[in-house]
Design an enzyme around this catalytic site. Sequence first.
Site, PDB file in Angstrom:
ATOM      1  N   ASP A 155       0.861  -1.183   0.000  1.00  0.00           N
ATOM      2  CA  ASP A 155       0.000   0.000   0.000  1.00  0.00           C
ATOM      3  C   ASP A 155       0.898   1.234   0.000  1.00  0.00           C
ATOM      4  O   ASP A 155       1.462   1.608   1.033  1.00  0.00           O
ATOM      5  CB  ASP A 155      -0.904   0.001   1.241  1.00  0.00           C
ATOM      6  CG  ASP A 155      -1.988  -1.060   1.179  1.00  0.00           C
ATOM      7  OD1 ASP A 155      -1.739  -2.119   0.570  1.00  0.00           O
ATOM      8  OD2 ASP A 155      -3.069  -0.837   1.748  1.00  0.00           O
ATOM      9  N   LYS A 218      -6.886   3.327  -3.668  1.00  0.00           N
ATOM     10  CA  LYS A 218      -7.396   3.341  -2.303  1.00  0.00           C
ATOM     11  C   LYS A 218      -7.639   4.778  -1.886  1.00  0.00           C
ATOM     12  O   LYS A 218      -6.838   5.664  -2.179  1.00  0.00           O
ATOM     13  CB  LYS A 218      -6.360   2.659  -1.401  1.00  0.00           C
ATOM     14  CG  LYS A 218      -6.654   2.645   0.085  1.00  0.00           C
ATOM     15  CD  LYS A 218      -5.550   1.879   0.816  1.00  0.00           C
ATOM     16  CE  LYS A 218      -5.652   2.006   2.328  1.00  0.00           C
ATOM     17  NZ  LYS A 218      -4.545   1.275   3.012  1.00  0.00           N
ATOM     18  N   LYS A 254     -10.364   0.266  -2.991  1.00  0.00           N
ATOM     19  CA  LYS A 254     -10.370   0.100  -1.544  1.00  0.00           C
ATOM     20  C   LYS A 254     -10.717   1.417  -0.864  1.00  0.00           C
ATOM     21  O   LYS A 254      -9.894   2.337  -0.843  1.00  0.00           O
ATOM     22  CB  LYS A 254      -9.013  -0.393  -1.035  1.00  0.00           C
ATOM     23  CG  LYS A 254      -8.983  -0.549   0.496  1.00  0.00           C
ATOM     24  CD  LYS A 254      -7.681  -1.098   1.026  1.00  0.00           C
ATOM     25  CE  LYS A 254      -7.695  -1.099   2.559  1.00  0.00           C
ATOM     26  NZ  LYS A 254      -6.461  -1.663   3.141  1.00  0.00           N
TER      27      LYS A 254
END
Length: 288
Positions: A155, A218, A254
Site C-alpha cells: 500500500d 485506495k 479500496k
Amino acid sequence: MSDRNPGCDLDLGWVNSVRINLPSVKRRAETLGTKRTVKKQWQAAWLLRAITCIDLTTLSGDDTNANVQRLCHKAARPVRHDIIKALGMEDAGITCGAVCVYPSRVAGAVKALEKIGAEIPVAAVATGFPSGQYALKSRLEEIEMAVANGAKEIDIVINREMALTGNWKGLYEELKQMHKACGDAHMKAILAVGDLGSMNNVYKASLVAMMAGADFIKTSTGKEGVNATLPVGVVMCRAIREFYERTGYRVGFKPAGGIRAAKDALVWLILIKEELGDAWLNNHMFRW
C-alpha cells in the site's frame, strides 16, 4: 488477481479533460442507501462477503510480534464458529482478505500465518506512510524491504504535492518506479483524497495511478481529515470503470477510514455492484 493491470502510457489529454459534476455525484451518493436494500438471509451473505474483503490492520507505534500474531489468528478465523455453523458456512473458508502491517512487521506476520496454515496475503504500508514526505530513494527501498520479507501487497502513498500542483507527469514517473519495485506484489495506490483539494484531482490522480500500473486505488491512509466518503467512492469507481472501458484492464478499489457499521458495509457493496458490477464483488477486486 488474474490479468493484472500492466499500466499504459501517460495520457495527459485524457487526464486534463476531466470535469466532475459535483452536484450529480452527491445526488448519486445520496441514493445508494435508500433505493436498494438487502434483507434477511441475503444480508447475512453480503456481510460474510464483506468480512472476506477486510484488510485486517494494525499500524500502531506499540505493535509487537505478539499482537501481530493475534491479528493473524483473527484474520484466519474472523467469525465465531457457532455463528458460522448456524449459517451453514463451515466449509466456506471464511477469512479476511489480507493482514496489513508496517514493513518491519511483515516477516513476523508471514511466519504467523504459515504456522497456522492460513493462505492469507500480508500487505505492508510503505513509501513513508502516511505522509509520503520522504526521499524517493528511501520510499523505494521501503517497498523492496517489504517485498523481500514476504509482502504480497504494498500500500503506497502518492506524492500529494504533485497532485495539488498538477504535476501529473512527475507523479506518473514516481508511481512507475514504485510499481517496478513491487515486482510480483500488488501495488495499492493510496490517494489520500482528503488532501487532494477537489474531486477533479481525485479523478485525475485515480487515472494517473492506474496508468502507472496500480492494481488497486485506495481512498485514504485513514489519517486525513476526510477519508472514505460515498461521493469520493462514486468518483473513484467511475474512474475505474472508464479505465476498464478504455484499456480492458480491471483495477481494484479500496475505501479506507470511517467505515465501522454493518449497514455502512452494505452500502459500499451496493456501490460496487451498481457502479462496477459483480466482477468486482470479491476480495481480488475490492477491499476495505
